[in-house]
Design an enzyme around this catalytic site. Structure first.
Site, PDB file in Angstrom:
ATOM      1  N   ASP A 380       0.826  -1.215   0.000  1.00 57.00           N
ATOM      2  CA  ASP A 380       0.000   0.000   0.000  1.00 57.00           C
ATOM      3  C   ASP A 380       0.860   1.265   0.000  1.00 57.00           C
ATOM      4  O   ASP A 380       2.024   1.238   0.373  1.00 57.00           O
ATOM      5  CB  ASP A 380      -0.918   0.007   1.237  1.00 57.00           C
ATOM      6  N   GLU A 381       0.237   2.342  -0.449  1.00 56.96           N
ATOM      7  CA  GLU A 381       0.722   3.705  -0.266  1.00 56.96           C
ATOM      8  C   GLU A 381       2.180   3.911  -0.678  1.00 56.96           C
ATOM      9  O   GLU A 381       2.994   4.434   0.076  1.00 56.96           O
ATOM     10  CB  GLU A 381       0.539   4.115   1.206  1.00 56.96           C
ATOM     11  N   VAL A 382       2.487   3.520  -1.895  1.00 57.47           N
ATOM     12  CA  VAL A 382       3.826   3.812  -2.430  1.00 57.47           C
ATOM     13  C   VAL A 382       3.752   5.187  -3.072  1.00 57.47           C
ATOM     14  O   VAL A 382       3.023   5.365  -4.047  1.00 57.47           O
ATOM     15  CB  VAL A 382       4.222   2.740  -3.467  1.00 57.47           C
TER      16      VAL A 382
END
Ligand code: ACM
Length: 743
Positions: A380-382
């Site tokens: 997630d959330e790169v």
């Protein structure tokens, strides 16, 4: 005499009759008014008057579309005893089918257990724990031995077959439970079903004016969803092994079956690695689990029918890994453990062979420790900042025709998935990993919404829902209860697509939790999620959920959960003993702001103590909810109920007194200083509510000036105070609005 794990012998006192003949009188709850009438006569009378249908089959015929049935035949306990199960059994999660029958199984020190069928260490261990818990629950000393003729044991536990060596997502968890006057029988095809049935049996134990007992009942049960998980983040704040174990106990009590262990993130790497010891040495500040501890926890979970899935978040959320191995990053180091909350730049370099070599060895090591078929890789959330800034990574993208960072992450995931497969693992990750290039064995955990989950189901991927189950949002149990993995966009899926939605996971992210308050953030609200995932969708009555949740709440304290004790301890730290009573009452009027608000109100770091009021007060106030019910009832009556309104006033008056009594305490504790404005606010608010109730009671319309002054008080009450929200604002607003609308 032998322990129940072995064959029994010796002599056993004859059990006393399960039903006292004097009490062999029944009442048909909740419909029948025939007190002190023998059961058979009562049935006849009621049949005559058509007050109540007794016939369970008839009931199921009436509602043939329901996949479940709860049939209350006769309740063997009269209402005047005041026992807790009058309004229905306090089972949670509610089983698929419950058929209450006439009679009760009385319990005393002669209660004994025998095991039949397949021998399994999990079953014998669970039987012993069952006896220990029964003993704690009733205070009755119980032998761990089967004494006398085994055939006369009170409870027979019959496990029909062996379970899987490693519990899978498809494990059979069904069981059947028969409780009759003299004995009880629990039967399940597999050890996991036995574990689930024993939890139900414990929940059935009740007391009345005569003894402890279990109501006579037949239960058939199995879960609606096969994946019922709880994520605990131990990276942002560390949670030692004993915290994990007691939460596993609680999960088992409400039949949850997946512990998702979020072991690494920017703020900490919490797992010992022998292959890469710098990971825990530099990434954890000494707060990590040894491999021996992890193995023990996995075994502990297995004994309770819980799978353990590790998450090592990558390629983003990897600062703590990169502290140890900066050469794996998309930009040169050095790196430091992240102290703040949010999304950060450090990210693995997907263009470097070093990254994949590391992952191959690391995952190889972890795959041997974690037996579950699934391995969570986060994903997630790169934010892609390091990738954008690196000429090497940009060149790699071009060379491999990867049009954007999503494609680059998909490339990384493809290679990662192959490494996982090589080590015998299936990949699970957050929404962001979904990409058509990944094989359909990959599973998606949806944190962004049911639409994402439905989308993955449509594309052939299995998935679980976490959106709507984030415990750090500090929403009430009723909110989470209303979130269904097959709800909203998922309702439009075909049956085949729906079958890919395996369940859900509650998520306990750790920005604002410590070993002291974690239990109160998870429990009892998670029991409502557990029910949503286990019980038929039609079990959705919110007041009844709260009735049963109150019971589970108490049971969890018996089990050793610290959700109330921890909060009390924290309040006591703030004020000592002198003001603990008003502070406790005051705490019931508040609830912590959710993560989203708290991070905006103050810049937090992982080094800041979480020992303030906002960390101690419970996410959901029972007192506030009951007050709201009281207000609703008082206002529902035609032109207001004078008695109800009087009760409302009395409650508000008591709270106003509490808020005032706290003034002296606030001056003596630096931890309490900041709640001065909240105490003042509650003083104003309760005064306003009191006056509104008085206007309503006397049917006097308030003057415009009063109405004008009320508005800013109500507005203030909606704002956060010391990172908390006032839990009684909404019902007071209702009172004010009703008073203002008086003719
Ligand atoms: C997540 O909340 N970023 C999974």
């Amino acid at each position: 005499m032998q322990r129940i794990i072995a064959a029994p012998c010796g002599s056993r006192p004859k059990p006393r009759p399960a039903i006292n003949p004097v009490r062999k009188r029944y009442i048909c709850l909740p419909f029948c008014l025939h007190k002190n009438v023998a059961a058979e006569a009562c049935i006849k009378l009621c049949r005559l008057k058509s007050r109540f249908r007794y016939d369970g089959l008839m009931r199921t015929k009436i509602l043939p579309t329901l996949a479940f049935s709860i049939v209350f035949l006769l309740s063997g306990h009269a209402p005047e005893t005041g026992n807790a199960q009058q309004a229905g059994p306090h089972l949670m999660p509610m089983p698929r089918s419950v058929e209450l029958r006439p009679g009760r199984l009385s319990m005393d020190e002669s209660f004994s257990v025998r095991l039949t069928g397949h021998r399994d260490a999990r079953v014998s261990g669970a039987a012993l724990r069952f006896l220990e818990r029964l003993e704690k629950k009733t205070g009755i000393p119980l032998s761990r031995f089967t004494i006398g003729d085994p055939a006369s044991a009170t409870l027979e536990i019959n496990c029909i077959g062996a379970g899987e060596p490693v519990q899978s997502a498809g494990a059979d968890e069904s069981y059947t439970l028969d409780v009759a006057d003299q004995n009880a029988r629990l039967t399940a095809p597999s050890p996991i079903g036995i574990l689930r049935g024993l939890e139900t049996l414990l929940q059935l134990v009740d007391l009345d004016d005569e003894s402890f007992f279990m109501p006579a009942v037949r239960i058939h049960d199995e879960p609606r969803f096969r994946w019922r998980g709880l994520l605990i983040d131990v990276s942002r704040h560390w949670e030692p092994a004993e915290v994990i174990k007691r939460n596993l106990d609680a999960m088992a009590a409400v039949k949850m079956n997946v512990f998702h262990w979020h072991l690494s993130d920017d703020q900490g790497f919490r797992m010992e690695s022998k292959a890469f010891p710098r990971l825990h040495q530099l990434g954890s500040e000494g707060k990590y689990y040894t491999q021996a501890e992890v193995k023990e926890i996995i075994a502990y979970a297995r004994e309770r029918g819980i799978r353990v899935i590790p998450e090592f978040d990558m390629p983003g959320h990897t600062t703590a890994i990169l502290v140890a191995y900066p050469e794996l990053a998309g930009a040169p180091g050095p790196y430091q453990i992240e102290r703040f909350w949010g999304v950060f730049d450090p990210c693995m370099d997907p263009s470097s062979q070093k990254t994949y070599s590391f992952l191959d060895s690391f995952i190889g090591e972890m795959a041997k420790i974690f037996p579950d078929e699934y391995f969570h890789i986060g994903g997630d959330e790169v934010n892609g900042r390091q990738w954008n800034a690196s000429p090497k990574i940009q060149a790699f993208k071009k060379q491999n025709k990867l049009k954007d960072n999503a494609a680059l992450q998909a490339y990384f995931n493809r290679r990662l998935q192959k490494i996982l497969a090589k080590h015998g693992k299936k990949m699970i990750g957050w929404d962001e990993i979904l990409h058509p290039d990944l094989p359909k064995s990959v599973m998606i955990q949806s944190w962004r919404g049911i639409s994402y989950l439905a989308g993955s189901g449509r594309r052939g991927y299995s998935g679980v829902l976490s959106n709507g189950y984030y415990l750090d949002a500090m929403r009430p149990a009723s909110f989470h209860y209303g979130v269904d993995p097959l709800g909203k966009e998922a309702t439009a899926l075909s049956d085949e697509e729906k079958s890919r939605i395996l369940g859900g996971e509650a998520c306990m992210w750790a920005e604002f939790i410590t070993p002291e308050n974690i239990d109160s953030r998870i429990w009892p609200r998670t029991a409502a999620i557990a029910e949503r995932l286990w019980s038929p969708a039609e079990i959705n009555d919110v007041p009844d959920m709260y009735r049963r949740l109150a019971y589970v709440d108490r049971e969890l304290s018996f089990l050793g959960l610290q959700h109330h004790a921890g909060s009390f301890k924290m309040l006591r730290r703030m004020t000592g003993d002198a003001f603990i009573a008003p502070l406790r009452q005051f705490a019931e009027l508040l609830k912590p702001a959710g993560l989203g608000s708290r991070v905006k109100l103050r810049k937090y770091s992982s080094l800041m103590p979480l020992n303030r009021m906002a960390d101690a007060v419970l996410p959901e106030s029972d007192a506030a909810r009951k007050f709201e019910d009281l207000v609703n009832e008082a206002l529902a009556a035609q032109s207001g109920s004078p008695d109800g309104l009087r009760s409302v006033r009395e409650q508000l008056s008591a709270w106003r007194y509490t808020a005032r009594a706290l003034k002296a305490a606030l001056e003596q504790s630096f931890l309490l200083e900041e709640i001065g404005p909240a105490a003042e606010m509650i003083g104003d608010l309760t005064t306003l509510g009191f006056e509104a109730a008085e206007y309503l009671e006397t049917r006097r319309k308030p003057q415009e000036e009063w109405i004008g002054k009320a508005a800013p008080v109500l507005e203030q009450a909606e704002k956060p105070h010391a990172e908390m929200l006032i839990a009684i604002g909404a019902p007071i607003k209702k009172l004010v609005e009703a008073a203002s609308a008086l003719p």
